[in-house]
Design an enzyme around this catalytic site. Structure first.
Site, PDB file in Angstrom:
ATOM      1  N   ASP A 110       1.045  -1.286   0.074  1.00 18.05           N
ATOM      2  CA  ASP A 110      -0.079   0.221  -0.101  1.00 18.05           C
ATOM      3  C   ASP A 110       1.014   1.190  -0.082  1.00 18.05           C
ATOM      4  O   ASP A 110       2.214   1.328   0.324  1.00 18.05           O
ATOM      5  CB  ASP A 110      -0.969   0.117   1.219  1.00 18.05           C
ATOM      6  CG  ASP A 110      -0.146   0.092   2.549  1.00 18.05           C
ATOM      7  OD1 ASP A 110       0.929  -0.666   2.580  1.00 18.05           O
ATOM      8  OD2 ASP A 110      -0.562   0.678   3.799  1.00 18.05           O
ATOM      9  N   GLU A 111       0.255   2.297  -0.548  1.00 18.37           N
ATOM     10  CA  GLU A 111       0.840   3.598  -0.345  1.00 18.37           C
ATOM     11  C   GLU A 111       2.395   3.709  -0.817  1.00 18.37           C
ATOM     12  O   GLU A 111       3.246   4.262  -0.019  1.00 18.37           O
ATOM     13  CB  GLU A 111       0.724   4.268   1.206  1.00 18.37           C
ATOM     14  CG  GLU A 111      -0.987   4.451   1.219  1.00 18.37           C
ATOM     15  CD  GLU A 111      -1.133   4.832   3.060  1.00 18.37           C
ATOM     16  OE1 GLU A 111      -0.315   4.423   3.797  1.00 18.37           O
ATOM     17  OE2 GLU A 111      -2.198   5.498   3.305  1.00 18.37           O
ATOM     18  N   VAL A 112       2.738   3.182  -1.959  1.00 14.08           N
ATOM     19  CA  VAL A 112       4.053   3.189  -2.414  1.00 14.08           C
ATOM     20  C   VAL A 112       3.989   4.519  -2.868  1.00 14.08           C
ATOM     21  O   VAL A 112       4.431   4.933  -4.196  1.00 14.08           O
ATOM     22  CB  VAL A 112       4.306   2.155  -3.659  1.00 14.08           C
ATOM     23  CG1 VAL A 112       5.596   2.069  -3.831  1.00 14.08           C
ATOM     24  CG2 VAL A 112       3.517   0.780  -3.270  1.00 14.08           C
TER      25      VAL A 112
END
Length: 467
Positions: A142-144
């Site tokens: 997530d949230e790269v």
């Protein structure tokens, strides 16, 4: 049957194993069917990865005990190891800094380096070695943030038909393939936020849907039910066989939240129940109730686990029973030993009988009254504002009659809060390691207690100067 995983975010205030042993039977009684264990820096990594361990990391023996307690309660365990974004706990170390996507930022892994995949594989292998009979393994993703902004990515993106989406999918595919190759019986799970905005064509062509199950997360009270139903349909058309949901029971209403907004989290579960009712039953694998302890590796602590157990209980029971009625509320009250469970307001400081309930009582007392009582004395007490201002305190000037009016109140308040804080420390000792207790105290207690200490000291000095 719908699976209900309780997420334990161990990257801050990781509970002692003995405390978790007490909590697991309660989770099972409330309706949990498994645990999603996000180890981060608390896993006992060895060899070149040993430096990832925090000082309070679990030992292999402690983890094996925890896993056997979970098995004894009939709880599935799903480990979570970040493999792309949120890699701060790895990439902050000088030895791994060369694997950052952007040189200055420890968030995301560089997907172009073979060494990045080797690092992820080594982490997964060590975690797998301590677990038996796993069905799922969560690889994060997530949230790269800042993906595509590294120098190698910029060059790669200049080539024809290359896009940030394809870059993201190629790394997810590489990690999932690696896991499938070594552990063919284990299905990888990924957070879905990086996938949501991608076209069906891009997702389908990537081969990722055949390899992973997406976990769709939304922690708000209005999750756009219709939008979620459509998203599930889209994922099915792309080739994903199953999807998971992720709600929250804590750690989603403010980075420095101290008390849990039970009503908010209950409404979040009820929204997800609506999505489930409108989705094909055969596509839903289960739901993870997330309990974030920090927003990221460098953030402050949010609500401690014992503080959020009433919220977790309400959320689990709502999901298990398909809604929240007066009867369900009574059941929660009985299981927690809390006669007057408050949903829409913060808990009044009444004691329950669940493990760690005394931590909740004292944290509630401190959150409600410590700062306000100190403000009352220093900013609204007429003797303090009128006759013992910062000007007076600096010059050690005080009228003797003001000492008579002000000093007993200041000393009494300081003694009272000192006693409460000592009680809280004693209540926290069996639950948390010292470093977690110190961090919570420094964030939430010391700033206010210090102001009180200073006015008590200044009064003493002013009195001495007058004499």
């Amino acid at each position: 049957m719908w699976r209900r995983l309780v997420h334990l975010d161990l990257k801050g205030a990781a509970p002692r194993p003995e405390y978790l042993e007490q909590v697991l039977p309660l989770l099972r009684a409330l309706g949990a069917t498994g645990l999603l264990l996000e180890y981060e820096d608390t896993f006992p990594y060895t060899g070149p990865l040993e430096l990832l361990q925090a000082p309070h990391a679990y030992s292999p023996e402690e983890l094996q005990a925890l896993l056997s307690w979970a098995r004894a309660q009939g709880l599935d365990v799903v480990p979570l190891v970040q493999s792309f974004g949120h890699m701060e706990f790895v990439l902050k170390h000088r030895q791994f800094a060369h694997l950052r996507e952007v040189k200055e930022l420890p968030n995301a892994l560089n997907p172009h380096k073979e060494e990045s995949l080797a690092l992820v594989k080594a982490m997964i292998d060590q975690v797998m070695a301590l677990h038996e009979d796993l069905q799922w393994f969560h690889i994060g993703c997530d949230e790269v943030y800042y993906l595509g902004e590294g120098e190698e990515s910029k060059q790669w993106l200049q080539q024809q038909n290359n896009t940030p989406e394809k870059l993201c999918l190629s790394h997810i595919k590489a990690v999932a393939t690696c896991l499938a190759w070594s552990y063919p019986m284990v299905t990888p799970i990924v957070w879905d936020d990086m996938l949501r905005g991608m076209s069906e064509e891009t997702l389908a062509e990537s081969g990722v849907p055949q390899l992973v199950q997406p976990m769709i997360w939304d922690y708000t009270t209005d999750i756009n039910v219709e939008g979620k139903v459509q998203l599930i349909e889209k994922y099915r058309r792309c080739g994903f066989s199953k999807v998971w949901f992720a709600s929250a029971f804590k750690g989603a209403t403010g980075a420095n939240q101290c008390l849990t907004l039970t009503g908010h989290h209950l409404r979040n579960q009820l929204e997800w129940l609506q999505v489930a009712q409108r989705s094909p039953a055969d596509v839903l694998e289960g739901i993870a109730l997330t309990g974030w302890q920090r927003y990221d590796h460098f953030a402050v602590l949010c609500e401690l686990l014992p503080v959020a157990i009433p919220s977790l209980a309400v959320c689990l029971q709502a999901l298990k029973n398909g809604g929240f009625s007066e009867k369900v509320k009574e059941n929660v009250e009985n299981l927690l030993g809390m006669p007057n469970l408050e949903i829409e307001t913060f808990m009044s400081p009444s004691l329950g009988t669940f493990p760690g309930s005394n931590v909740l009582t004292l944290v509630t007392q401190i959150s409600f009254h410590l700062k306000s009582s100190v403000d009352e004395l220093l900013e609204r007490n007429r003797y303090c504002t009128g006759w013992f201002s910062p000007y007076h305190r600096k010059r050690k000037i005080i009228h003797p009659i003001i000492v008579h009016h002000l000093q007993p109140d200041a000393v009494r308040l300081f003694s009272k809060w000192n006693a409460v804080v000592q009680d809280l420390q004693a209540a926290m000792e069996p639950v948390f390691h010292r470093c977690a207790i110190e961090e919570w105290m420094e964030e939430n207690v010391q700033p206010h207690l210090q102001r009180l200490q200073e006015v008590v000291d200044d009064l003493d000095e002013a009195i001495r100067a007058q004499n």
